[in-house]
Design an enzyme around this catalytic site. Structure first.
Site, short mmCIF file in Angstrom:
data_model
loop_
_atom_site.label_atom_id
_atom_site.label_comp_id
_atom_site.label_asym_id
_atom_site.label_seq_id
_atom_site.Cartn_x
_atom_site.Cartn_y
_atom_site.Cartn_z
N LEU A 38 46.24 45.20 56.83
CA LEU A 38 47.13 45.47 55.52
C LEU A 38 46.48 45.01 54.26
CD1 LEU A 38 50.75 44.06 56.61
CD2 LEU A 38 50.11 46.61 56.64
N GLY A 270 33.21 56.06 39.87
CA GLY A 270 34.91 56.20 39.49
C GLY A 270 35.41 56.25 40.88
N ASP A 311 47.47 54.12 42.11
CA ASP A 311 46.24 54.96 41.90
C ASP A 311 46.49 56.44 42.00
OD1 ASP A 311 44.88 52.60 41.51
OD2 ASP A 311 43.36 52.67 42.90
N ALA A 319 44.70 47.17 40.19
CA ALA A 319 45.73 46.67 41.12
C ALA A 319 46.94 45.99 40.71
CB ALA A 319 44.82 45.23 42.12
N HIS A 442 43.45 20.97 23.44
CA HIS A 442 42.10 20.87 23.35
C HIS A 442 41.48 19.70 24.16
CE1 HIS A 442 38.68 20.09 20.77
NE2 HIS A 442 38.72 18.88 20.92
#
Length: 463
Positions: A38, A270, A311, A319, A442
């Site tokens: 998966l 892509g 997608d 994701a 800091h």
């Protein structure tokens, strides 16, 4: 009566998260997945294994290039590539196994095989029919092929992103076709391990879609690290001769061609949606010109009871975008109100240093109206200075009239973590003043975000 309340097709970040959330909300849920494990592309051959290689190669590079020696740690590294691959595989095995455990825990049924619609409320998987009141299409994306170039990962000469993770040896010369996120990340891995890396990009700058200042600065940083860029250049052909590839390239605007010899070529131009084989027409669905499934604000498709996320729908192929859509979609199906603010989705490049952004680029913001911009260099940040991490900056873009933050962009060793604060601030409609007057610990890298926000008002302290 249907077999399930919901069947999710695909177990990537959008799919498995949607399935688990739906089950948590009381829906009888199944998830269809054809892989042996998966997690989809992201966990198996994408986000997770690439980060494992990036992390390991950072250690090797730090030891090999003298940056550790500058801090008094003298190491002469020896590369054991098989062990490096092994730790990558272990990470993948652990995380994919974790999802299988979560499926069992939440009583999500795993239907193994490839799904194809037979009607608007039924699918067939491995010869068996299943019905459901609702379906979520979450089949993800795959590598976009380059016309005329044949990828053969087994030969390890012309590879895609999957093959680039499994190279059996460090290339002498790797050519990356495409100057986007994936190409730069994987190119960085093999550059650190000893390869000469040349990046060929059709556009005049790397990282398309990102803020202009970020693109320019990243180019300078990567060049300093040893990556070679051929911008405004197109690949017109790739021929394999023996164990080498010969690339023919020429200026994008036209002109004389040249030949580049490499022993490994990574095609990374892509990704495209995975919709082939789903028989969408039988469910009354079609795709747009980009191969995507159109949805409404609640992730409904044109077919009642069929939803889509990740997608395969319009928007960035990320994701975390898919995960958030999966949760929201499952909640909508269960009768709740699931929403996602698509204007506030961060993006990260996991190179060294990391590159991250959320919201509008300065160019896009200026196209909408007047803005104020504040920048702060990491060189002036105390934590970055002590860690010998001087490269990069943080940039805050705010509306000139309201001071509301429109976008934040940064290059820093931990930019991917820093950007979460910016995203959360923008989700709550923060102004640059809100960030500037929020106390930051800091010394931390995040103080650079505070200083950049102060710079919007023209009052940074350490610059």
């Amino acid at each position: 009566m249907a077999d399930f309340d919901l069947i999710v097709i695909g177990s990537g970040p959008g799919g498995y998260v949607a399935a688990i959330r739906a089950a948590q909300l009381g829906l009888k849920t199944a998830c269809v997945e054809s892989r042996e494990t998966l997690g989809g592309t992201c966990l198996n051959v994408g986000c997770i294994p690439s980060k494992a290689m990036l992390h390991a190669s950072e250690y090797f590079d730090a030891a090999a290039n003298g940056s550790m020696a500058a801090m008094g740690v003298n190491v002469k590294p020896e590369l054991d590539l098989e062990v490096m691959h092994g730790q990558r595989r272990d990470a993948v095995k652990s995380l994919t196994g974790g999802i299988e455990f979560l499926f069992k825990k939440n009583k999500v049924s795993w239907i193994k095989g490839r799904a194809a619609f037979t009607s608007a409320n039924s699918i067939e998987v491995a010869g068996q029919s299943y019905t459901a009141d609702n379906f979520i299409i979450a089949t993800g994306s795959s590598v976009t092929p380059l016309p005329g170039v044949t990828v053969d990962n087994d030969k390890a000469i012309i590879v895609d992103s999957t093959g680039a993770l499994e190279l059996p040896k460090v290339p002498n010369h790797m050519v990356v076709i495409g100057g986007g996120v994936i190409g730069l990340e994987l190119g960085s891995v093999w550059r650190r391990l000893g390869a000469k890396v040349t990046v060929v990009e059709y556009l005049d700058q790397i990282l398309p879609g990102m803020d202009g200042d970020v693109r320019k600065e990243a180019n300078k940083i990567f060049k300093k690290q040893g990556l070679v860029f051929k911008l405004s250049t197109k690949v017109t052909g790739v021929e394999v001769k023996g164990k080498v590839a010969l690339l023919t390239v020429e200026p994008a605007a036209g002109g004389a061609s040249e030949t580049i010899e490499a022993d490994c070529v990574l095609v990374s131009i892509g990704r495209r949606p995975n919709t082939d084989g789903l028989a969408l027409d039988k469910a009354g669905l079609s795709v747009n010109a980009r191969g995507q499934i159109e949805i409404d604000h609640e992730f409904r498709t044109a077919a009642p009871g069929i939803w889509a996320v990740g997608d395969v729908v319009p928007g960035p192929m990320l994701a975390h975008k898919a995960e958030d859509e999966g949760i929201a979609c499952a909640e909508n199906i269960a009768g709740l109100t699931g929403i996602i603010n698509h204007a506030v989705i961060p993006s990260v490049v996991y190179t060294w240093p990391e590159i991250a952004g959320v919201g509008l680029t300065e160019e896009a913001a200026k196209a909408k109206g007047e803005v104020k911009v504040g920048k702060f260099p990491m060189l002036a940040n105390s934590r970055a200075k002590t860690n010998h991490e001087p490269d990069g900056f943080v940039k805050v873009i705010a509306d000139a009239a309201t001071d509301r933050v429109l976008g934040v962009w940064c290059i820093a060793s931990v930019a991917g973590t820093m950007i979460a604060q910016a995203a959360q601030a923008m989700e709550f409609g923060a102004t640059s003043e809100d960030i500037a007057y929020t106390c930051h610990a800091h010394p931390t890298h995040s103080e650079a975000l505070k200083e950049a926000a102060m710079a919007v008002q023209g009052k940074p302290i350490h610059m």
